[in-house]
Design a protein around this motif. Structure first.
Motif, PDB file in Angstrom:
ATOM      1  N   GLY A  57      59.691  70.842  24.301  1.00  0.00           N
ATOM      2  CA  GLY A  57      60.662  71.902  24.578  1.00  0.00           C
ATOM      3  C   GLY A  57      61.827  71.460  25.434  1.00  0.00           C
ATOM      4  N   LYS A  58      61.587  70.566  26.365  1.00  0.00           N
ATOM      5  CA  LYS A  58      62.664  70.117  27.247  1.00  0.00           C
ATOM      6  C   LYS A  58      63.683  69.256  26.487  1.00  0.00           C
ATOM      7  CE  LYS A  58      63.248  68.626  31.942  1.00  0.00           C
ATOM      8  NZ  LYS A  58      62.610  68.190  33.159  1.00  0.00           N
ATOM      9  N   SER A  59      63.244  68.604  25.440  1.00  0.00           N
ATOM     10  CA  SER A  59      64.141  67.717  24.696  1.00  0.00           C
ATOM     11  C   SER A  59      65.159  68.487  23.857  1.00  0.00           C
ATOM     12  CB  SER A  59      63.342  66.772  23.807  1.00  0.00           C
ATOM     13  OG  SER A  59      62.655  67.496  22.804  1.00  0.00           O
ATOM     14  N   ILE A  60      64.983  69.777  23.680  1.00  0.00           N
ATOM     15  CA  ILE A  60      65.953  70.545  22.884  1.00  0.00           C
ATOM     16  C   ILE A  60      66.993  71.228  23.756  1.00  0.00           C
ATOM     17  CG2 ILE A  60      64.242  70.990  21.072  1.00  0.00           C
ATOM     18  CD1 ILE A  60      64.381  73.970  22.153  1.00  0.00           C
ATOM     19  N   SER A  61      67.002  70.920  25.040  1.00  0.00           N
ATOM     20  CA  SER A  61      67.918  71.611  25.953  1.00  0.00           C
ATOM     21  C   SER A  61      69.393  71.369  25.617  1.00  0.00           C
ATOM     22  CB  SER A  61      67.634  71.203  27.400  1.00  0.00           C
ATOM     23  OG  SER A  61      67.836  69.819  27.562  1.00  0.00           O
ATOM     24  N   GLY A  62      69.723  70.277  24.968  1.00  0.00           N
ATOM     25  CA  GLY A  62      71.112  69.998  24.622  1.00  0.00           C
ATOM     26  C   GLY A  62      71.496  70.479  23.243  1.00  0.00           C
ATOM     27  N   CYS A  63      70.592  71.162  22.564  1.00  0.00           N
ATOM     28  CA  CYS A  63      70.849  71.607  21.194  1.00  0.00           C
ATOM     29  C   CYS A  63      71.606  72.931  21.165  1.00  0.00           C
ATOM     30  CB  CYS A  63      69.526  71.768  20.448  1.00  0.00           C
ATOM     31  SG  CYS A  63      68.653  70.218  20.189  1.00  0.00           S
ATOM     32  N   PRO A  65      72.434  76.703  20.989  1.00  0.00           N
ATOM     33  CA  PRO A  65      71.721  77.825  21.614  1.00  0.00           C
ATOM     34  C   PRO A  65      70.922  78.674  20.616  1.00  0.00           C
ATOM     35  CG  PRO A  65      73.928  77.701  22.496  1.00  0.00           C
ATOM     36  CD  PRO A  65      73.852  76.703  21.385  1.00  0.00           C
ATOM     37  N   GLN A  68      67.717  76.905  20.068  1.00  0.00           N
ATOM     38  CA  GLN A  68      66.840  77.069  21.230  1.00  0.00           C
ATOM     39  C   GLN A  68      66.160  78.442  21.219  1.00  0.00           C
ATOM     40  OE1 GLN A  68      68.772  76.227  24.936  1.00  0.00           O
ATOM     41  NE2 GLN A  68      69.599  74.276  24.221  1.00  0.00           N
ATOM     42  N   TYR A  71      63.557  78.440  18.541  1.00  0.00           N
ATOM     43  CA  TYR A  71      62.456  77.560  18.940  1.00  0.00           C
ATOM     44  C   TYR A  71      61.508  78.284  19.889  1.00  0.00           C
ATOM     45  CZ  TYR A  71      60.153  73.303  20.661  1.00  0.00           C
ATOM     46  OH  TYR A  71      59.236  72.338  20.993  1.00  0.00           O
ATOM     47  N   TRP A  72      62.068  78.890  20.937  1.00  0.00           N
ATOM     48  CA  TRP A  72      61.223  79.558  21.921  1.00  0.00           C
ATOM     49  C   TRP A  72      60.693  80.892  21.402  1.00  0.00           C
ATOM     50  CZ3 TRP A  72      58.994  76.507  24.935  1.00  0.00           C
ATOM     51  CH2 TRP A  72      59.641  75.374  25.416  1.00  0.00           C
TER      52      TRP A  72
END
Length: 116
Positions: A57-63, A65, A68, A71-72
């Motif tokens: 989950g942390k690796s998608i922080s730059g994707c 919105p 994101q 995803y969540w």
């Protein structure tokens, strides 16, 4: 860092539990219904997917919105699925227990009648 280690350990433990449970089902040593098998396997697989989503989950922080959010949202839906499958498994376990208890008492009553 410690949370990542905990998630890795949880993924490994759940995977081992799934393999052990499937092995018992193949041997036929479990006295559970087919629906319980389906509930347990589905819940375990959903939980594995959820843990993997937490791990990455942390690796998608730059994707994007929107990605994101989806995803969540998927992770949240998987959480609810795991809870519902767990509740369905508990219900199926109670039903199986009641059926076995009824059968046991009817056998006991049948033996008492034969003695008379």
């Amino acid at each position: 860092m410690i949370i990542r280690v905990i998630i890795y350990v949880a993924i490994a433990v759940i995977a081992i539990a799934i393999l052990a449970e499937v092995r018992r089902w193949i041997k036929g040593s479990r006295l559970i219904s087919k629906s319980q098998k389906a509930y347990r396997l589905s819940a375990a697989i959903s939980l594995e997917a959820l843990l993997l989503m937490f791990l990455f989950g942390k690796s998608i922080s730059g994707c994007n919105p929107l990605f994101q959010i989806s995803y969540w949202s998927t992770a949240t839906a998987l959480t609810f699925i795991v809870v519902v499958l767990g509740l369905l498994d508990v219900k199926a376990t109670l039903v199986t227990f009641q059926e076995q208890r009824r059968e046991m008492f009817s056998d006991l009553i049948g033996r008492e009648k034969r003695k008379e």
